[in-house]
Design an enzyme around this catalytic site. Structure first.
Site, mmCIF file in Angstrom:
data_model
loop_
_atom_site.group_PDB
_atom_site.id
_atom_site.type_symbol
_atom_site.label_atom_id
_atom_site.label_comp_id
_atom_site.label_asym_id
_atom_site.label_seq_id
_atom_site.Cartn_x
_atom_site.Cartn_y
_atom_site.Cartn_z
ATOM 1 N N ASP A 113 0.819 -1.213 0.000
ATOM 2 C CA ASP A 113 0.000 0.000 0.000
ATOM 3 C C ASP A 113 0.859 1.272 0.000
ATOM 4 O OD1 ASP A 113 -2.495 1.237 0.088
ATOM 5 O OD2 ASP A 113 -2.453 1.423 2.276
ATOM 6 N N ASP B 194 2.609 4.931 -5.349
ATOM 7 C CA ASP B 194 2.021 6.236 -5.039
ATOM 8 C C ASP B 194 2.980 7.333 -5.495
ATOM 9 O OD1 ASP B 194 0.916 8.519 -4.112
ATOM 10 O OD2 ASP B 194 0.482 7.781 -2.088
ATOM 11 N N GLU C 170 -2.316 6.236 -7.968
ATOM 12 C CA GLU C 170 -3.208 7.329 -7.539
ATOM 13 C C GLU C 170 -3.102 8.535 -8.459
ATOM 14 O OE1 GLU C 170 -3.156 8.033 -3.309
ATOM 15 O OE2 GLU C 170 -3.445 10.191 -3.558
ATOM 16 N N HIS D 209 -7.206 10.498 4.560
ATOM 17 C CA HIS D 209 -6.542 9.478 5.374
ATOM 18 C C HIS D 209 -6.567 9.861 6.856
ATOM 19 C CE1 HIS D 209 -4.181 8.179 1.628
ATOM 20 N NE2 HIS D 209 -4.894 7.140 1.999
ATOM 21 N N GLY E 71 -10.971 5.119 4.246
ATOM 22 C CA GLY E 71 -12.288 4.566 4.585
ATOM 23 C C GLY E 71 -12.696 4.770 6.043
ATOM 24 N N THR E 72 -11.747 5.072 6.909
ATOM 25 C CA THR E 72 -12.091 5.244 8.331
ATOM 26 C C THR E 72 -12.943 6.491 8.522
ATOM 27 O OG1 THR E 72 -10.077 4.142 9.052
ATOM 28 C CG2 THR E 72 -11.117 5.644 10.646
ATOM 29 N N THR F 101 -6.921 3.115 9.531
ATOM 30 C CA THR F 101 -6.878 3.727 10.866
ATOM 31 C C THR F 101 -7.851 3.058 11.850
ATOM 32 O OG1 THR F 101 -6.242 5.803 9.809
ATOM 33 C CG2 THR F 101 -7.047 5.950 12.061
HETATM 34 O O1 G3H Z 1 -4.363 3.184 1.991
HETATM 35 C C1 G3H Z 1 -4.928 3.087 3.079
HETATM 36 C C2 G3H Z 1 -6.213 3.673 3.318
HETATM 37 O O2 G3H Z 1 -6.521 4.654 2.430
HETATM 38 C C3 G3H Z 1 -6.635 3.774 4.742
HETATM 39 O O3 G3H Z 1 -7.241 4.994 5.110
HETATM 40 O O4 G3H Z 1 -6.453 4.944 7.453
HETATM 41 O O5 G3H Z 1 -8.130 6.604 6.701
HETATM 42 O O6 G3H Z 1 -8.753 4.205 6.904
HETATM 43 P P1 G3H Z 1 -7.674 5.197 6.632
HETATM 44 ZN ZN ZN Z 2 -4.689 5.242 1.241
#
Ligand code: G3H
Ligand code: ZN
Length: 291
Positions: free
Chosen positions: A88, A110, A140, A186, A216-217, A239
């Site tokens: 990632d 990235d 991205e 993020h 997504g958090t 997160t």
């Molecule tokens: O690449 C990881 C994600 O975009 C996680 O985002 O930590 O805000 O859930 P987040």
């Molecule tokens: Zn991310």
């Protein structure tokens, strides 16, 4: 375990193949150790959902690159669902190539901090390299705001993906998934997330390339559902799991008598806590029974 099919890792391209036409998204969940990784797999397996396990460069360095691959391959072989191992937000091209050689079935380059032409060039270099391996590539376009490990993008620097840039970026790079910026952030949100669904819809109309939601958090359930409806195929959650991990350990440590020194007693419950998070997300993303 007896009648499990012993599947190997699947690529991001394979795991996202039916998402858009069947109207669901696959969760990409960040892990940093054995407990959360096993919890993610357990939660997905309980829901018979495909799952993407995501390790950052920091997580790979902490666990060990080959140890990460070996551990996740072992976990994938003990369940009967498709499992993808994804690197990632990687910014170091040499590290990405090492991860591909080590057996990752997907990587994210990235290069979003670079200018458009450099982003295309760097992404294409990784796509060309990955062709000789069983490995997909995500990249991205635009800049997702917030903080993801060492990548910090201030509100002023965050830029939404321009739909007009998408066709050239997808065609020239040959990527398997496109991370787009349309309002997600993020880390924890400072205020209510405001996602630009019109932009998402427009991008999804322009390209068949699977689209990825980062950050997504903290996104409300109804917004997740809209994201899937308008064309998101992969949803990243990091997160929330990290917080689940530390909250669980903190609670267990407080509950333990001082003489208790077996780490399995306070690390073990992390697996169940992370599995619960993943099961909840699978229900929202609609990927249950797609395994
Ligand atoms: O690449 C990881 C994600 O975009 C996680 O985002 O930590 O805000 O859930 P987040
Ligand atoms: Zn991310």
């Amino acid at each position: 375990m007896g009648d499990v099919k012993m599947r190997g890792l699947v690529t991001l391209k394979e795991i996202l193949e039916n998402t858009r036409k069947e109207g669901y998204a696959v969760g990409g969940f960040n892990f940093n150790s054995y407990e959360d990784a096993q919890g993610i797999i357990n939660g997905a397996a309980e829901k018979n959902s495909p799952v993407i396990l995501m390790a950052s460069m920091g997580a790979c360095k902490y666990i060990g690159l080959h140890q990460t691959v070996g551990m996740i391959k072992g976990m994938a072989a003990s369940v009967d669902i498709p499992v993808c191992l994804h690197l990632d937000h990687a910014t170091d091209k040499d590290f990405i190539k090492e991860a591909i050689k080590a057996g990752f079935s997907s990587v994210m380059i990235d290069a979003s901090a670079q200018d458009f032409e450099t982003n295309i060039r760097d992404t294409k270099e990784i796509v060309d390299f990955a062709k000789d391996y069983h490995c997909s590539v995500e990249s991205e376009l635009g800049k997702v705001g917030g903080k993801e490990e060492n990548i910090v993008v201030s509100d002023e620097k965050a830029t939404f993906t321009q739909p007009a840039d998408v066709p050239r970026f997808v065609e020239e790079t040959g990527i398997d998934a496109l991370a787009i910026a349309f309002g997600s952030v993020h880390g924890f949100y400072k205020s209510e997330p405001k996602l630009d669904f019109e932009r998402l819809e427009e991008i999804a109309k322009i390209t068949d390339c699977p689209l990825v939601l980062h950050g997504g958090t903290g996104i409300p359930v109804e917004d997740f559902k809209k994201c899937v409806k308008y064309g998101i195929s992969k949803i990243n959650v990091g997160t929330e799991l990290k917080k689940t991990y530390t909250d669980t350990v903190r609670k267990m440590c407080n509950d333990l008598p001082e003489k208790e020194v077996d780490p399995r007693k306070y690390m073990g419950p992390v697996k169940d806590a992370c599995a619960e998070v993943v099961k909840g997300k699978v229900d929202v993303f609609g990927s249950a029974n797609k395994g």
